[in-house]
Design a protein around this motif. Structure first.
Motif, PDB file in Angstrom:
ATOM      1  N   VAL A   2       0.851  -1.212  -0.076  1.00  0.00           N
ATOM      2  CA  VAL A   2      -0.060   0.023  -0.049  1.00  0.00           C
ATOM      3  C   VAL A   2       0.849   1.202  -0.054  1.00  0.00           C
ATOM      4  O   VAL A   2       1.955   1.206   0.768  1.00  0.00           O
ATOM      5  N   ALA A  24      -4.638   6.528   0.162  1.00  0.00           N
ATOM      6  CA  ALA A  24      -3.875   5.299   0.105  1.00  0.00           C
ATOM      7  C   ALA A  24      -4.436   4.670  -1.028  1.00  0.00           C
ATOM      8  O   ALA A  24      -5.313   4.714  -1.791  1.00  0.00           O
ATOM      9  N   SER A  25      -3.444   3.626  -1.651  1.00  0.00           N
ATOM     10  CA  SER A  25      -3.622   3.015  -2.882  1.00  0.00           C
ATOM     11  C   SER A  25      -2.825   1.735  -2.657  1.00  0.00           C
ATOM     12  O   SER A  25      -2.116   1.620  -1.998  1.00  0.00           O
ATOM     13  N   PHE A  29      -8.278  -1.057   1.183  1.00  0.00           N
ATOM     14  CA  PHE A  29      -8.387  -0.061   1.954  1.00  0.00           C
ATOM     15  C   PHE A  29      -8.882  -0.585   3.443  1.00  0.00           C
ATOM     16  O   PHE A  29      -8.392  -0.200   4.419  1.00  0.00           O
ATOM     17  N   ARG A  71     -12.232   7.879   8.778  1.00  0.00           N
ATOM     18  CA  ARG A  71     -11.899   7.251   7.265  1.00  0.00           C
ATOM     19  C   ARG A  71     -13.124   7.186   6.598  1.00  0.00           C
ATOM     20  O   ARG A  71     -14.279   7.205   7.074  1.00  0.00           O
ATOM     21  N   ASN A  73     -13.670   4.768   3.458  1.00  0.00           N
ATOM     22  CA  ASN A  73     -13.327   3.672   2.653  1.00  0.00           C
ATOM     23  C   ASN A  73     -13.642   3.833   1.182  1.00  0.00           C
ATOM     24  O   ASN A  73     -12.906   3.339   0.512  1.00  0.00           O
ATOM     25  N   ASN A  76     -10.640   5.711   0.042  1.00  0.00           N
ATOM     26  CA  ASN A  76      -9.207   5.191   0.521  1.00  0.00           C
ATOM     27  C   ASN A  76      -8.593   6.535   1.112  1.00  0.00           C
ATOM     28  O   ASN A  76      -7.280   6.414   1.021  1.00  0.00           O
ATOM     29  N   ALA A  97      -0.185   2.340   8.103  1.00  0.00           N
ATOM     30  CA  ALA A  97      -1.287   1.457   7.667  1.00  0.00           C
ATOM     31  C   ALA A  97      -0.879   0.209   8.283  1.00  0.00           C
ATOM     32  O   ALA A  97       0.376  -0.286   8.239  1.00  0.00           O
TER      33      ALA A  97
END
Length: 122
Positions: A2, A24-25, A29, A71, A73, A76, A97
């Motif tokens: 990630v 994030a990628s 996630f 967060r 989701n 992400n 993470a």
């Protein structure tokens, strides 16, 4: 795997507010617990906040009542809303993470962003 990219850090006066973002990628996630840590010059990396896969949140004692982690989701992204900022909040803030459940120790996290600088002037 990630990849994490923080943004939103800047110079702010005492008592002000900032919202940090961490995009994030590379993985699903929702499978990860997310955390925020910070490190000031000459100090150890400090736990700030974490959010579980289900959305439960935990905070370090120094930021309770002032900071909020959340967060999204679908996007992400994890956020850190920082209010009532103090000069002692000045630090580089890192997004992290961990696959699975939340932890408060930096050694328990698998992936880290490069950090974003937050400076609070007195």
């Amino acid at each position: 795997q990630v990849q994490l990219v923080e943004s939103g850090g800047e110079l702010v006066q005492t008592g002000g507010s900032l919202r940090l973002s961490c995009a994030a990628s590379g993985r699903t996630f929702s499978s990860y617990a997310m955390g925020w840590f910070r490190q000031a010059p000459g100090k150890e990396r400090e736990f700030v906040a974490t959010i579980t896969r289900s959305g439960s949140t935990y905070y370090g004692n120094s930021v309770k009542g002032r900071f909020t982690i959340s967060r999204d989701n679908a996007e992400n992204t994890v956020y850190l809303q920082m209010n009532s900022l103090k000069p002692e909040d000045t630090a580089v803030y890192y997004c992290a993470a961990r696959y699975g459940s939340s932890r408060s120790g930096p050694n328990d996290y698998d992936y880290w962003g490069q950090g974003t600088q937050v400076t609070v002037s007195s």
